[in-house]
Design an enzyme around this catalytic site. Structure first.
Site, mmCIF file in Angstrom:
data_model
loop_
_atom_site.group_PDB
_atom_site.id
_atom_site.type_symbol
_atom_site.label_atom_id
_atom_site.label_comp_id
_atom_site.label_asym_id
_atom_site.label_seq_id
_atom_site.Cartn_x
_atom_site.Cartn_y
_atom_site.Cartn_z
ATOM 1 N N LYS A 183 0.664 -1.242 -0.171
ATOM 2 C CA LYS A 183 0.293 -0.541 0.064
ATOM 3 C C LYS A 183 1.170 0.639 0.128
ATOM 4 O O LYS A 183 1.520 1.397 0.809
ATOM 5 C CB LYS A 183 -0.514 0.084 1.191
ATOM 6 C CG LYS A 183 -2.207 1.067 1.360
ATOM 7 C CD LYS A 183 -2.765 1.029 2.399
ATOM 8 C CE LYS A 183 -3.224 2.419 2.823
ATOM 9 N NZ LYS A 183 -4.179 2.178 3.939
ATOM 10 N N LYS A 226 -1.645 -0.857 -3.720
ATOM 11 C CA LYS A 226 -3.335 -0.818 -3.305
ATOM 12 C C LYS A 226 -1.978 0.854 -3.830
ATOM 13 O O LYS A 226 -1.055 0.934 -2.912
ATOM 14 C CB LYS A 226 -4.267 -0.150 -2.430
ATOM 15 C CG LYS A 226 -4.461 0.800 -2.317
ATOM 16 C CD LYS A 226 -4.821 0.284 -0.377
ATOM 17 C CE LYS A 226 -6.162 1.920 -0.331
ATOM 18 N NZ LYS A 226 -6.769 1.839 1.221
HETATM 19 C C1 PBG Z 1 -6.614 3.699 5.527
HETATM 20 C C2 PBG Z 1 -7.517 3.053 4.079
HETATM 21 C C3 PBG Z 1 -7.641 4.206 3.334
HETATM 22 C C4 PBG Z 1 -8.418 3.464 2.189
HETATM 23 C C5 PBG Z 1 -8.607 2.879 2.753
HETATM 24 N N1 PBG Z 1 -8.041 1.971 3.963
HETATM 25 C C6 PBG Z 1 -7.205 5.656 2.619
HETATM 26 C C7 PBG Z 1 -5.135 5.632 3.924
HETATM 27 O O1 PBG Z 1 -4.448 4.601 3.457
HETATM 28 O O2 PBG Z 1 -5.526 7.374 3.774
HETATM 29 C C8 PBG Z 1 -8.389 4.437 0.952
HETATM 30 C C9 PBG Z 1 -8.712 3.959 -0.251
HETATM 31 C C10 PBG Z 1 -9.483 4.095 -0.815
HETATM 32 O O3 PBG Z 1 -9.090 5.627 -1.793
HETATM 33 O O4 PBG Z 1 -10.142 4.496 -1.923
HETATM 34 N N2 PBG Z 1 -7.241 2.524 6.329
#
Ligand code: PBG
Length: 328
Positions: free
Chosen positions: A194, A247
């Site tokens: 991520k 991601k």
């Molecule tokens: C955080 C989380 C995020 C997303 C999913 N889980 C945002 C972040 O890391 O700040 C983002 C998903 C999206 O942008 O669709 N636990």
């Protein structure tokens, strides 16, 4: 000319026969935002077509998705500020509306697959995924909080938990906690690669979960790196992950392919909020054609190697299929 590749594209029937990539609704996971209350369906401004739903409104919405062929959902809570604190205690409080919603949805639709988010940010007054002390985002001290959160979600009936904070030792700790409490069949979909991406903006709007200070670069990965993604994936696999996730998806298609080639686990790709918002905005301006650009986008993520795609377009894709507007 002995070789004419165009012969294999000469008719619709032949094109369908040689098609290499197929994306079924069963491969899709639909993200949904839940809010406490009744009769609420409030649109996320930066993610048109997506809403914060109260449970009573969400139940029929899920039925509609099931009718289209969507069977898996990932749920995110939009938590009122008054419930947020530095240790995210509300995340495992039995009065938590998110946990109650999980139970209610599973009771109504026992055959669907429900996936959760295991991270502090929706519940944290600091807006970070981990516990913050003296400005430092702590790794190990966050673990017991995540363990309690995952067990509470399992007790509520979740099928798969999704540790998403991108810090170290999550999968092993959560696996052991779940097993200790008798939840051996609850799966773990780990956010393995991520990235510290600029494409999560609309999601943070939806949950009002942006960091109050600083950024997430000490835990989420540097967009410049890909070999590091293999290291993260191998670690998660050895710690007991059942699925690995990349991601965002579109700017990281190479990483999806890399993990697919380096692991035997199913690879999930999160087509994140900012990526979906960009396409929606272009379509709303009449610059792109939604019914063509959207399926092409999802197909490209599948072609790169994703077995599973989390996307805000899941319902629309399934609908297009059902209406016969795109071939399977
Ligand atoms: C955080 C989380 C995020 C997303 C999913 N889980 C945002 C972040 O890391 O700040 C983002 C998903 C999206 O942008 O669709 N636990």
């Amino acid at each position: 000319m002995l070789v004419r590749p165009r012969r294999n594209r000469i008719s619709k029937t032949i094109r369908e026969m040689v098609k290499e990539t197929i994306l079924r609704p069963a491969n899709l996971i639909y993200p949904l935002f839940i809010v406490e209350g009744k009769q609420i369906k409030s649109e996320v401004k930066s993610l048109p077509g997506n809403y914060r739903w109260s449970l009573d409104m969400l139940i029929p919405e899920i039925q509609e998705c099931i009718n289209m062929g969507i069977q898996s959902f990932i749920l995110f809570p939009s938590v009122d500020d008054s419930f947020k604190n530095s240790t995210a205690t509300y995340s495992y409080n039995e009065k938590n509306f998110y946990l109650k919603a999980i139970s209610a949805i599973k009771e109504e639709y026992p055959n669907i697959c429900l996936i959760s988010d295991v991270a502090m940010d929706p519940y944290s007054s600091d807006g970070h995924d981990g516990y913050v002390r003296d400005g430092e985002i702590l790794n190990d001290e966050t673990l017991p909080i995540l363990g309690k959160m995952a067990v509470a979600q399992a007790e509520a009936g979740i099928d798969i938990v999704g540790p998403s904070d991108m810090m170290d030792g999550r999968v092993e700790f959560i696996r052991k906690e779940l097993d200790k409490e008798g939840f051996k069949n609850v799966g773990i979909m780990s956010y393995s690669a991520k990235y510290a991406s600029a494409f999560y903006g609309p999601f943070r709007d939806a949950l009002d979960s942006a960091p109050k200070e600083g950024n997430k670069k000490t835990y989420q990965m540097d967009p410049a790196n890909s070999t590091e993604a293999i290291k993260e994936a191998k670690l998660d696999e050895s710690e007991g992950a059942d699925y690995l996730m990349v991601k965002p998806a579109l700017n990281y298609l190479d990483v999806i392919q890399l993990l697919k080639q380096n692991s035997n686990l199913p690879i999930a790709a999160y087509h994140v909020s900012g990526e979906c918002a960009m396409l929606t905005a272009a379509c709303e301006n009449g610059w792109l054609e939604y019914e063509k650009a959207m399926p092409e986008t999802l197909l490209s993520i599948k072609r790169a190697g994703a077995d599973i795609i989390l996307t805000y377009f899941a319902k629309d894709y399934a609908k297009l299929l059902k209406e016969g507007k795109i071939p399977l």
